[in-house]
Write a protein that holds these residues in place. Structure first.
Motif, PDB file in Angstrom:
ATOM      1  N   ASP A   1     -51.683  32.525 -69.942  1.00  0.00           N
ATOM      2  CA  ASP A   1     -52.234  31.942 -71.161  1.00  0.00           C
ATOM      3  C   ASP A   1     -51.320  32.234 -72.351  1.00  0.00           C
ATOM      4  O   ASP A   1     -50.316  32.946 -72.245  1.00  0.00           O
TER       5      ASP A   1
ATOM      6  N   LYS B   1     -62.528  32.079 -65.408  1.00  0.00           N
ATOM      7  CA  LYS B   1     -61.242  32.768 -65.423  1.00  0.00           C
ATOM      8  C   LYS B   1     -61.476  34.265 -65.319  1.00  0.00           C
ATOM      9  O   LYS B   1     -62.536  34.774 -65.713  1.00  0.00           O
TER      10      LYS B   1
ATOM     11  N   ILE C   1     -57.853  31.400 -62.247  1.00  0.00           N
ATOM     12  CA  ILE C   1     -58.911  30.446 -62.567  1.00  0.00           C
ATOM     13  C   ILE C   1     -59.506  30.019 -61.230  1.00  0.00           C
ATOM     14  O   ILE C   1     -58.780  29.686 -60.297  1.00  0.00           O
TER      15      ILE C   1
ATOM     16  N   TYR D   1     -53.779  35.089 -65.456  1.00  0.00           N
ATOM     17  CA  TYR D   1     -55.185  34.881 -65.103  1.00  0.00           C
ATOM     18  C   TYR D   1     -55.302  34.156 -63.765  1.00  0.00           C
ATOM     19  O   TYR D   1     -54.414  33.381 -63.369  1.00  0.00           O
TER      20      TYR D   1
ATOM     21  N   LEU E   1     -57.096  28.993 -72.432  1.00  0.00           N
ATOM     22  CA  LEU E   1     -58.095  28.913 -71.374  1.00  0.00           C
ATOM     23  C   LEU E   1     -59.518  28.941 -71.909  1.00  0.00           C
ATOM     24  O   LEU E   1     -60.442  28.407 -71.280  1.00  0.00           O
TER      25      LEU E   1
END
Length: 341
Positions: free
Chosen positions: A173, A196, A181, A179, A274
């Motif tokens: 991000d 996330k 997802i 992250y 995000l």
């Protein structure tokens, strides 16, 4: 990733002695080298959720997906494989032979990461509306090479054990943090979500708890009928994949159903992060019966989408990988045409 029928497949009922024989011969067969095929056309491969990595180190394309196997190609036209890719710990929550869905390969800090969904059919975590929910979770393996083998890392759990999660993908991000997802499955929550969770800097585990990005019911295009025949938003979230347009706009591919037709749509983040909020496109992105897409750039610099279609053959559903040329030059991703290597 799968039709709802896919989730309810059960093992055939066999008497105990036949089960023992089957397991024995399966174990013996697994020790033998898997037969490899050469120069297989893409449309002759049967594969759900195809994900392709264009690896500059080897100048080779690597394709994986559901099943835990891997194919490789120099030109996207003819493929060699399938090779075993994932090596899991039989003593972990996954058990000795987990189902593997929707694997993806990602290069990050000179290592290759295998994001996939693992299911232990012998462990049940919940029962909802009479349906037993199996232990299923998005997870990450690692390798020094694109072809693998991909091995477990330090943490054996990335997401809560009591929640069925699937279709994990990767994104860095704007805060520079990595992250995963993923989808929280509709079978348990009744309205699938995309969420996330922050990852450790080396992706060896997760940090904190998952956070909701959006729900299946937020989509204006995915539809289904309830038990009384009333029209309503579809409950399935499937196959998230993040991308940026050339203008810098953050988008997400994801898939659901329009009644009985597997279909992919897109959403875009207002904030460019995000956290969204995520605005759903009004119309689906792909033609009917295509979904679970991801994006990659060819060695010649062309952006392609890899996804699969469904086809009925002799009463059996098969899934066939497909490539589309896409345009990212504006504020939205658009599909240009089928790509024929």
């Amino acid at each position: 990733m799968k039709s709802s029928q896919y989730y309810f497949k059960q093992k055939s009922s066999l008497i105990f002695s036949v089960c023992i024989c089957f397991l024995y011969f399966s174990a013996v067969h697994a020790q033998k080298k898997r037969p490899l095929k050469e120069a297989v056309p893409l449309d002759s491969i049967r594969l759900s959720d195809p994900a392709i990595l264009a690896d500059k180190e080897t100048h080779m394309y690597y394709m994986t997906g559901t099943g835990g196997l891997l194919w490789k190609s120099k030109d996207l036209k003819l493929w060699n494989g399938p090779y075993d890719a994932a090596k899991t710990d039989p003593n972990s929550w996954m058990g000795p032979k987990p189902m593997i869905w929707a694997a993806e390969l990602h290069l990050f800090k000179n290592k290759y990461y295998y994001f996939a969904t693992f299911t232990n059919q012998n462990k049940k975590i919940d029962t909802v509306a009479g349906i037993a929910i199996e232990r299923r979770a998005s997870h990450i393996l690692v390798s020094d090479k694109a072809q693998g083998p991909y091995l477990p890392m330090k943490d054996d759990i990335y997401l809560p054990a009591n929640k069925p999660t699937l279709d994990g993908t990767f994104w860095i991000d704007t805060n520079g943090k990595p992250y995963m997802i993923y989808c929280y499955e509709w079978l348990q929550n009744g309205n699938g979500t995309i969420e996330k969770i922050e990852l450790k800097p080396d992706l060896s585990g997760s940090i904190g708890e998952g956070k909701l990005l959006f729900k299946a019911s937020d989509s204006p295009w995915s539809r289904e009928k309830d038990a009384a025949g009333n029209d309503k938003p579809n409950k399935v979230t499937d196959g998230p994949y993040l991308f940026k347009t050339d203008s810098g706009r953050l988008g997400m591919l994801w898939t659901s159903w329009i009644y009985d037709v597997y279909t992919q749509g897109a959403a875009y983040s207002v904030s460019g992060t995000l956290d969204g909020p995520w605005i759903q496109e009004k119309e689906p992105l792909t033609p009917p019966n295509f979904g679970h897409g991801m994006l990659f750039k060819t060695f010649e610099g062309k952006w392609l989408m890899s996804l699969h279609s469904h086809k009925e053959v002799n009463g059996k559903t098969i899934r066939i990988p497909k490539l589309f040329e896409v345009d990212l030059s504006g504020d939205k991703l658009t599909i240009v045409k089928p790509y024929l290597p």
